[in-house]
Design an enzyme around this catalytic site. Structure first.
Site, PDB file in Angstrom:
ATOM      1  N   HIS A 121       0.852  -1.180   0.000  1.00  0.00           N
ATOM      2  CA  HIS A 121       0.000   0.000   0.000  1.00  0.00           C
ATOM      3  C   HIS A 121       0.893   1.237   0.000  1.00  0.00           C
ATOM      4  CE1 HIS A 121      -3.951  -1.889   0.405  1.00  0.00           C
ATOM      5  NE2 HIS A 121      -3.365  -2.773   1.193  1.00  0.00           N
ATOM      6  N   ASP A 152      -0.387   6.982  -3.384  1.00  0.00           N
ATOM      7  CA  ASP A 152      -1.636   6.706  -4.094  1.00  0.00           C
ATOM      8  C   ASP A 152      -2.052   7.844  -5.021  1.00  0.00           C
ATOM      9  OD1 ASP A 152      -1.829   4.269  -2.914  1.00  0.00           O
ATOM     10  OD2 ASP A 152      -3.473   4.759  -1.569  1.00  0.00           O
TER      11      ASP A 152
END
Length: 384
Positions: free
Chosen positions: A134, A163
């Protein structure tokens, strides 16, 4: 200013993008493209059909269809749609799209000028390509996380760098490839990795490092919280203020407001030997008054000072209101406005994310799929 009504649809009017449903950075890229006027069709799963969109801001400016990509008939529908779009974006792990029959080679066979945008954490190749991860993992490996935080430990900067930064690079790459294709070039794959993107955003820091002006010891540099002139201070009401001083004019204004112009400790803002004493003095001063009182005292003084606002307060700040930085959405919800600003092709107000699958029939019919065929696929659970 361009007065053509069509101009208000945004600079990417006429660009068509097919987004294979995912989470995080790829949808963020789709949002950016849709905000600028591209027609974005998002493919969601049939089991989600009829539900309210769980990300009404991130998925705005979309049309939603629901197709089972694991069914070869569903994959066939995507191939049909790919014939009429400029770009496809997906955020699967490497190899997943190929196993679905929706890899670049499959789609290029339908549309040789297609841009195929791929969003992953580690990239399409390399020893970590198949590893899970992540945002925090991707920025950890590129030196970003180690550089952010307090002297004691790194602090995750939300998921903005890996992200959302990755999503911006995907959108930028797709636009570059679409421009090339429209200029006569061929279709191509855009391999956007969150790991790569976070490294790229460290460009200026590497300039500092290469010039000997950056220490790897966190919290000792001018813009990483080391300097007392670039940091956050707590006020008496437990709210905070931020200083971002990087020039002598702003520094002089700060000292003038705080009555420190004659204090020898503050004679040289770049004297790191004095930083601990400077920080202690500033902390004691800011702790004497409320945040908003300080904001009033610093207003218009040119000291690179800002109150630290929360998510509720930020949309109501006069500057943000004047710029219309935030919009009020359906039901009074708050969302950031599309950006950047264009003088000739202003961005339209965002269209709320649709109910999942609301556009399935309309999109497929426009792609040439007969209504009776859609009925058959719906009965088989391929679309919903």
């Amino acid at each position: 200013m361009n007065s053509d009504p069509a101009a208000s649809r945004g600079p990417l009017t006429g660009v068509r993008v097919l987004e294979l449903g995912g989470i995080g950075p790829a949808p963020f890229a789709g949002m950016l493209l849709g905000d600028m006027g591209a027609e974005v069709i998002r493919v969601d799963r049939p089991g989600e059909a009829g539900r309210n969109n769980p990300f009404p801001v991130l998925h705005r400016n979309r049309r939603s269809i629901t197709v089972d990509l694991k069914d070869r008939r569903g994959a066939g529908l995507v191939l049909d749609l790919a014939r009429g779009v400029d770009a496809v974006i997906e955020g699967f792990r490497p190899g997943v799209a190929e196993r679905l029959g929706l890899g670049p080679d499959n789609l290029f066979a339908c549309n040789p000028a297609l841009v195929y945008g791929r969003m992953t954490g580690w990239g399409q190749d390399g020893p970590l390509a198949q590893e899970p991860g992540h945002d925090i993992n991707f920025i950890a490996l590129t030196g970003v996380l180690e550089a952010i935080g307090t002297h004691e430990e790194p602090l995750p900067p939300l998921n903005l760098v890996g992200d959302m930064g990755g999503g911006m690079f995907l959108a930028l790459g797709v636009l570059g490839a679409v421009m090339n294709a429209r200029a006569g070039g061929c279709g191509q794959v855009v391999d956007a990795a969150m790991c790569d993107g976070s490294a790229t955003m460290m460009a200026m820091v590497y300039d500092f490092w290469n010039a000997g002006r950056w220490s790897v010891e966190r919290g000792t540099n001018g813009i990483d919280g080391g300097s007392p002139c670039y940091g956050v201070y707590r006020c008496v009401d437990d709210r905070h203020v931020a200083l971002g001083i990087g020039d002598e004019r702003s520094y002089a204004a700060l000292l003038d407001v705080l009555g420190l112009a004659e204090d020898p400790t503050f004679a040289d803002r770049q004297d790191s030997a004095e930083w601990p004493r400077m920080r202690k003095t500033l902390a004691a001063l800011f702790a004497q008054r409320e945040r908003d009182t300080w904001a009033q005292l610093f207003a218009g003084r040119g000291a690179s000072f800002s109150p630290v606002l929360d998510l509720v307060e930020a949309p109501h700040h006069p500057h943000n209101q004047a710029r219309q930085t935030f919009l009020v959405g359906p039901g009074g919800t708050i969302e950031p406005a599309p950006t950047p600003r264009f003088s000739g092709t202003p961005l339209p107000r965002p269209i709320a994310a649709p109910v999942l699958g609301a556009d399935t029939d309309a999109v497929l019919v426009a792609a040439g799929v007969l209504p009776e065929r859609i009925d058959e696929l719906r009965a088989a659970g391929v679309v919903a």
